[in-house]
Scaffold this motif. Structure first.
Motif: not given
Lengths: 238, 236
Positions: B157, B159-160, B164, B175-177, B182, B230, B234
């Protein structure tokens, strides 16, 4: 036999349902018949006069009272007991055979119970006032064999009819249960139409067999219902 | 063709098991022993007492939890060689579920047998399991020990962009935003330098529970089946 006995025990697990209630129904029907005769006697006096007694000879209470309850016993035995028996590791065949032995026991009890009520009715000179419930015309007025056979066949036909429709519901659902009820009714109406069409043959059979003709028809219907429930039971699913 | 000898070794009380409406709990528990030569009245008595089953109540009047307690009582007391427990805890409160797990383990220790348990409370039941086998539309997608399965996935978990970076070449399941944050469930074991890299990138890194892992596999499979680029999370 052990496997079949398990299903028989399942059928007999609730004694009140499988054994006692059919007898209570016969008793209650007798009680109502006596009460109605008693009410009539309030205005015409006791013992009841001959014309009233003659009318009571056509009391059909014993014919109408047991089938409804026994039909529901047949439905539940093959429907709800089906789920239980299969959950407990029984086969469909063993359930059917065990339940059939249970049906024979219930029907025999109904037949014997009717004989006991008939004996009481006669011993008390028709419940002291001339009331009749079992010493009636359609049970051959005190003929023990006819009384037992009629009540036995009535009971087993009701049980297997319930078992047939209960199994159809289990195997095919509501729509097909309704369809099968319609088809069975049409088939019975067809037989009646045939009997009317061939009235001379029907009369000949009635003359030679009398009321036994109806009893034979009841026996055939019970066998058909039994065979139908067995066949459909093989396809039933939980 | 049904085989009576084999079937009598099975007990399969369904989640929506129907009983004869006229039967009370007492009637049902009186007839069940006839079906099982291995039936234990001691277990049945103990469980009816612990679950406080109302013996005189007719089956159709039982609450959801009482129906589950009755099913558990029959299944464990039957001591059937093959016992199926179909969502056995439905309607049971936490303490009754604890009784169930305790009795199941106790019975299994004394009388080992094959128990097939279907459950949605995976983490709660995980302590009972030795091996995990996950089926997806009839295909085995995972077969491994419980510990290996727990080690077989992790959640990152943060920042995106940083997330990544860490999961760039990994097998991402879901993925869960949430805003700029993220959360990614990854299939595979943590590498030696993952913790160091996570600290450097200010990411949270934790092992996925068995339930998280199974849920992620399920979502992953659904996404593939619907050919969605996706994940469901997401999109939300």
């Amino acid at each position: 036999m052990t496997y079949i006995r398990r299903s028989l025990r399942l059928y007999l697990a609730n004694r009140s349902w499988a054994l006692y209630t059919p007898l209570y129904i016969l008793g209650i029907m007798t009680m109502f018949s006596v009460i109605i005769a008693g009410i009539i006697g309030i205005s015409v006096g006791y013992p009841l006069p001959d014309d009233i007694v003659q009318n009571m000879r056509y009391n059909g209470g014993a014919l109408y009272a047991p089938p409804g309850f026994l039909f529901s016993v047949g439905v539940l035995a093959m429907n709800r007991n089906f789920s239980m028996a299969l959950a407990f590791g029984s086969t469909r065949r063993d359930l059917w055979l065990g339940t059939s032995i249970g049906f024979l026991i219930t029907s025999t009890l109904v037949g014997l119970g009717s004989l006991v009520f008939l004996a009481l009715e006669r011993a008390t000179d028709h419940w002291f006032i001339g009331a009749r419930a079992f010493d009636v015309q359609f049970l051959a007025e005190g003929d023990l064999v006819r009384t037992f056979t009629t009540m036995f066949l009535l009971a087993i036909l009701s049980l297997y009819a319930g078992a047939f429709f209960g199994t159809v519901f289990r195997a095919f659902g509501t729509v097909w249960t309704a369809v099968s009820a319609i088809l069975v009714t049409l088939a019975l109406l067809g037989v009646i139409a045939l009997a009317v069409w061939q009235s001379s043959l029907t009369s000949e059979l009635w003359d030679s067999l009398g009321a036994w003709l109806l009893l034979n028809i009841a026996a055939v219907l019970a066998l058909l219902a039994a065979a139908g429930s067995y066949a459909v039971n093989r396809r039933a699913v939980v | 063709m049904e085989n009576a000898e084999i079937l009598q070794r099975m007990c399969f009380v369904r989640e929506d098991q129907r009983y004869n409406d006229a039967f009370s709990v007492r009637d049902i528990l009186a007839v069940a022993p006839a079906f099982y030569p291995t039936w234990s009245s001691e277990v049945a008595d103990r469980l009816t007492e612990r679950f406080r089953l109302p013996m005189r109540t007719r089956s159709k009047k039982l609450s959801r939890g009482q129906r589950s307690a009755l099913a558990i009582t029959i299944a464990l007391a039957s001591r059937a060689a093959y016992t199926f427990l179909d969502e056995p805890y439905l309607g049971l409160d936490a303490s009754s579920r604890a009784i169930f797990y305790e009795e199941l383990v106790g019975e299994y220790a004394v009388h080992p047998r094959t128990v097939i348990l279907s459950t949605h409370l995976i983490d709660e039941a995980a302590a009972l399991m030795e091996e995990v086998l996950i089926l997806d539309e009839g295909r085995i997608v995972l077969q491994t020990g419980v510990e290996e399965a727990s080690r077989g996935s992790f959640i990152v978990r943060g920042r995106e962009a940083e997330v990544r970076t860490l999961v760039a070449d990994r097998d991402i399941l879901t993925e869960r935003r949430l805003g700029g944050l993220l959360s990614v469930t990854v299939r595979g074991e943590l590498r030696e330098d993952d913790h160091e890299l996570a600290e450097e990138l200010r990411l949270s890194l934790e092992s996925a529970s068995l339930q998280d892992f199974v849920a992620a596999l399920g979502i992953h499979s659904l996404d593939r089946a619907t050919d969605r680029p996706e994940t469901l999370e997401k999109a939300s």
